[in-house]
Design an enzyme around this catalytic site. Structure first.
Site, PDB file in Angstrom:
ATOM      1  N   ARG A 133      72.023 -11.732 -27.010  1.00 29.60           N
ATOM      2  CA  ARG A 133      71.588 -10.341 -27.151  1.00 29.60           C
ATOM      3  C   ARG A 133      72.443  -9.627 -28.188  1.00 29.60           C
ATOM      4  O   ARG A 133      73.671  -9.684 -28.149  1.00 29.60           O
ATOM      5  CB  ARG A 133      71.697  -9.620 -25.807  1.00 29.60           C
ATOM      6  CG  ARG A 133      71.469  -8.108 -25.865  1.00 29.60           C
ATOM      7  CD  ARG A 133      71.556  -7.497 -24.484  1.00 29.60           C
ATOM      8  NE  ARG A 133      71.510  -6.039 -24.504  1.00 29.60           N
ATOM      9  CZ  ARG A 133      72.549  -5.235 -24.296  1.00 29.60           C
ATOM     10  NH1 ARG A 133      73.761  -5.751 -24.058  1.00 29.60           N
ATOM     11  NH2 ARG A 133      72.419  -3.924 -24.327  1.00 29.60           N
ATOM     12  N   ARG A 175      75.211  11.424 -26.729  1.00 30.05           N
ATOM     13  CA  ARG A 175      76.631  11.075 -26.587  1.00 30.05           C
ATOM     14  C   ARG A 175      77.520  12.249 -26.972  1.00 30.05           C
ATOM     15  O   ARG A 175      77.145  13.080 -27.804  1.00 30.05           O
ATOM     16  CB  ARG A 175      76.979   9.859 -27.456  1.00 30.05           C
ATOM     17  CG  ARG A 175      76.379   8.550 -26.943  1.00 30.05           C
ATOM     18  CD  ARG A 175      76.848   7.368 -27.765  1.00 30.05           C
ATOM     19  NE  ARG A 175      76.282   6.123 -27.278  1.00 30.05           N
ATOM     20  CZ  ARG A 175      76.859   5.335 -26.362  1.00 30.05           C
ATOM     21  NH1 ARG A 175      78.026   5.690 -25.855  1.00 30.05           N
ATOM     22  NH2 ARG A 175      76.284   4.225 -25.982  1.00 30.05           N
ATOM     23  N   LYS A 318      62.859  -1.709 -21.630  1.00 34.42           N
ATOM     24  CA  LYS A 318      63.999  -1.450 -20.753  1.00 34.42           C
ATOM     25  C   LYS A 318      63.644  -0.277 -19.836  1.00 34.42           C
ATOM     26  O   LYS A 318      63.372   0.825 -20.312  1.00 34.42           O
ATOM     27  CB  LYS A 318      65.253  -1.152 -21.581  1.00 34.42           C
ATOM     28  CG  LYS A 318      65.736  -2.353 -22.379  1.00 34.42           C
ATOM     29  CD  LYS A 318      66.869  -2.000 -23.316  1.00 34.42           C
ATOM     30  CE  LYS A 318      68.131  -1.623 -22.570  1.00 34.42           C
ATOM     31  NZ  LYS A 318      69.254  -1.358 -23.508  1.00 34.42           N
ATOM     32  N   THR A 376      73.019  -5.119 -16.293  1.00 36.23           N
ATOM     33  CA  THR A 376      74.037  -4.076 -16.103  1.00 36.23           C
ATOM     34  C   THR A 376      74.920  -4.320 -14.881  1.00 36.23           C
ATOM     35  O   THR A 376      74.419  -4.433 -13.761  1.00 36.23           O
ATOM     36  CB  THR A 376      73.431  -2.657 -15.978  1.00 36.23           C
ATOM     37  OG1 THR A 376      72.347  -2.510 -16.883  1.00 36.23           O
ATOM     38  CG2 THR A 376      74.480  -1.615 -16.306  1.00 36.23           C
TER      39      THR A 376
END
Length: 572
Positions: A133, A175, A318, A376
């Protein structure tokens, strides 16, 4: 030779019919609870030391795989020893059912500073990595190009193993800005976020998203870094959101921000993502993992773009956004698979919902014939520690039991101290768990999505035959369709998928139970069959005298007419 022919719609048993039944009894998987408590009556467990039957099974478990990663180097040898114990004793008492030593659940590894060298990629592949990945949230195209080239180099020289390449887009992440040094947030203090660029003080920091002001309201809960810190929104001005710290901690540069129960109004595919997607097209990656997908339109847009480019790249969505949950069915229908991205999912939704959503997403993907990855925090502690927590081990086992095609490592292999040990732990836990799965553990509606073609019926019957006779399956494919179809039916043996397309070989590395092998096909079907059996025998994948199911079917006929499909059982 047993054969199913579509014209006759009949299943002819092998000449050794009674032998096959005896073999089935011998190989029938054991369900651990019922075997461990064989003396139970009316739901009550035996007390005391228990019966000899219970003790016999318990003694088998005394040699089960350890969790410590220092003991993982010889897991395959120990697995074989346990199988030998079963074969010389009463196999029906053992938790070790028939599975091949080959692991079925695939492992996705994120490549980063800890693993982006040739030596480490080779070692990861040997340890069990099936998919590499590339996290586009970190690094630049030059660093990712290096990894892609190394993976392709490995695939070119490896005959019995292959690594798929997955490009994971950054998505519309919100962020915080850069800080000269971390800020310690204390519960009860006031702290602000501003859309002004470059702000960095002890009580205010900038964010990278101008609409942040419009997305939040007084009373909202802001989660920093996936919930490591939390702040309650008290008020806002034209350019600043004023908060009170609820759970404090150390705020570092560029930390991810979520609003509980809400998703950012940013588009799922940003300008940076489109640049990264074009980079993936140029490098012929196998999969895109698209972050923060909110609806099926995003998937249709990306697939339309890929089609216009003539790019044969599959799309994994996702599931990590609160907005995606109401649209789950349509999103997965439009995609080629899904990733349960539990980090942001648990930040935007109550954490107690995450296990339920994981189970539901896996069930939905399997019933619709889509690949599914659980991701995760699977071995988060192994970023800094050489052994996992027992809860993490259970987490992997649960994902395997629920039927995930793959489990994923993120920081563990990207920047962790023990990337190889993390892969080996994941390999061993998955292998051990798979050995105890019983055939009945599959969605009741599996196959509902596959009613429109003869191939679906043959995948079902090939699986039944393989499970009954305790054989593996050989399938020849140019598109990967039949191998993927068989994978979703979860036969107990390995699916050896021979293909003459290198891209198809790489793509199949993601699917549960599939061992993809490149081989040039001959115009003579029998010659190709013989070469495939010889290849498997030479590489130790099957043994002389072993039976194996061979499937001729699929949407693009190879050595058959459109109306003739068949399943054979041959002896090596």
């Amino acid at each position: 030779m047993a054969q199913i022919v579509s014209g006759s719609s009949s299943l002819l048993s092998p000449s050794s019919g009674s032998g096959a039944i005896k073999k089935l009894d011998k190989l029938k998987p054991s369900a651990i609870p019922s075997k461990l408590y064989g003396g139970e009556k009316e739901g009550k467990r035996s007390r005391g030391r228990g019966s000899p039957r219970v003790e016999a099974v318990a003694s088998r478990f005394s040699t089960a795989f350890p969790v410590s990663s220092d003991d993982l180097m010889k897991e395959d040898e120990k697995f074989q020893q346990l199988k030998n114990i079963q074969q010389h004793g009463n196999g029906s008492l053992s938790a070790w059912s028939k599975p091949n030593v080959r692991r079925k659940t695939k492992i996705v590894c994120t490549i980063g500073p800890s693993t982006n060298t040739k030596e480490m990629i080779w070692k990861l592949a040997e340890a069990g990595m099936n998919v590499a990945r590339l996290n586009m949230s970190h690094g630049d195209h030059a660093s990712h190009q290096k990894v892609i080239d190394l993976v392709k180099e490995y695939n070119a020289q490896s005959k019995d193993n292959v690594i798929a390449i997955m490009l994971d887009t950054k998505g519309p992440e919100v962020r915080s800005g850069d800080l000269p040094q971390p800020i310690d947030l204390v519960s009860g203090q006031e702290f602000s976020f501003t859309i002004k660029r470059g702000v960095s003080t002890d009580d205010c920091v900038s964010v990278n998203y101008d609409d942040f002001i419009n997305d939040v309201e007084a009373g909202d809960m802001l989660l920093v870094d996936g919930g490591m810190m939390s702040l309650m929104v008290k008020s806002k001005t034209e350019d600043t959101v004023k908060c009170e710290v609820v759970d404090g901690g150390e705020l570092k540069s560029r930390r991810h921000l979520n609003v509980r129960g809400k998703s950012a109004t940013l588009p799922s595919i940003t300008e940076k993502d489109w640049d990264d997607i074009k980079f993936g097209v140029e490098n012929k990656v196998d999969y895109y993992a698209v972050s923060f997908v909110k609806d099926a339109d995003v998937v249709h847009e990306l697939k339309g773009y890929l089609q216009s480019c003539g790019a044969d790249i599959h799309v994994i969505v996702k599931i990590e956004s609160a907005d995606s949950i109401p649209n789950l069915h349509s999103i997965i229908t439009a995609s080629d698979g899904a990733m349960v991205a539990r980090g942001d999912l648990g930040a935007e939704l109550p954490i107690e919902e995450v296990p339920l959503l994981q189970e539901e997403i896996i069930r939905m993907c399997r019933s619709m014939g889509k690949a599914v990855i659980v991701a995760t925090n699977m071995l988060e502690s192994m970023i800094v520690h050489p052994t996992p927590t027992r809860a993490e081990v259970s987490d992997i086992a649960i994902a395997v039991r629920e039927g995930a095609d793959a489990v994923m490592l993120s920081g563990e292999t990207a920047h962790g101290k023990f990337p190889l040990k993390a892969v080996k732990v994941m390999h061993t836990v998955a292998l051990r768990t798979e050995a105890t799965l019983v055939e009945a553990e599959k969605p009741t509606n599996l196959g509902q999505a596959f009613k429109n073609h003869m191939s679906e019926m043959f995948a079902y019957h090939a699986t039944m035959m393989s499970n009954t006779l305790g054989t593996s399956t050989i399938v020849f494919t140019r598109t990967g369709f039949m191998a993927i179809l068989l994978s979703h039916y979860r036969p107990s043996g390995t699916i050896f998928a021979f293909t003459d397309e290198e891209r198809v070989r790489q793509r199949l590395a993601l699917y549960q139970g599939v061992c993809p092998i490149y081989m040039k096909f001959s115009d003579d079907a029998e010659k190709t069959f013989a070469e495939a059996l010889s290849y498997l025998q030479e590489h130790g994948m099957v043994k002389e005298g072993e039976e194996i199911a061979l499937v001729q079917s699929g949407r693009q006929p190879i050595w058959r007419s459109q109306s003739t499909h068949n399943i054979q059982v041959r002896q090596v």
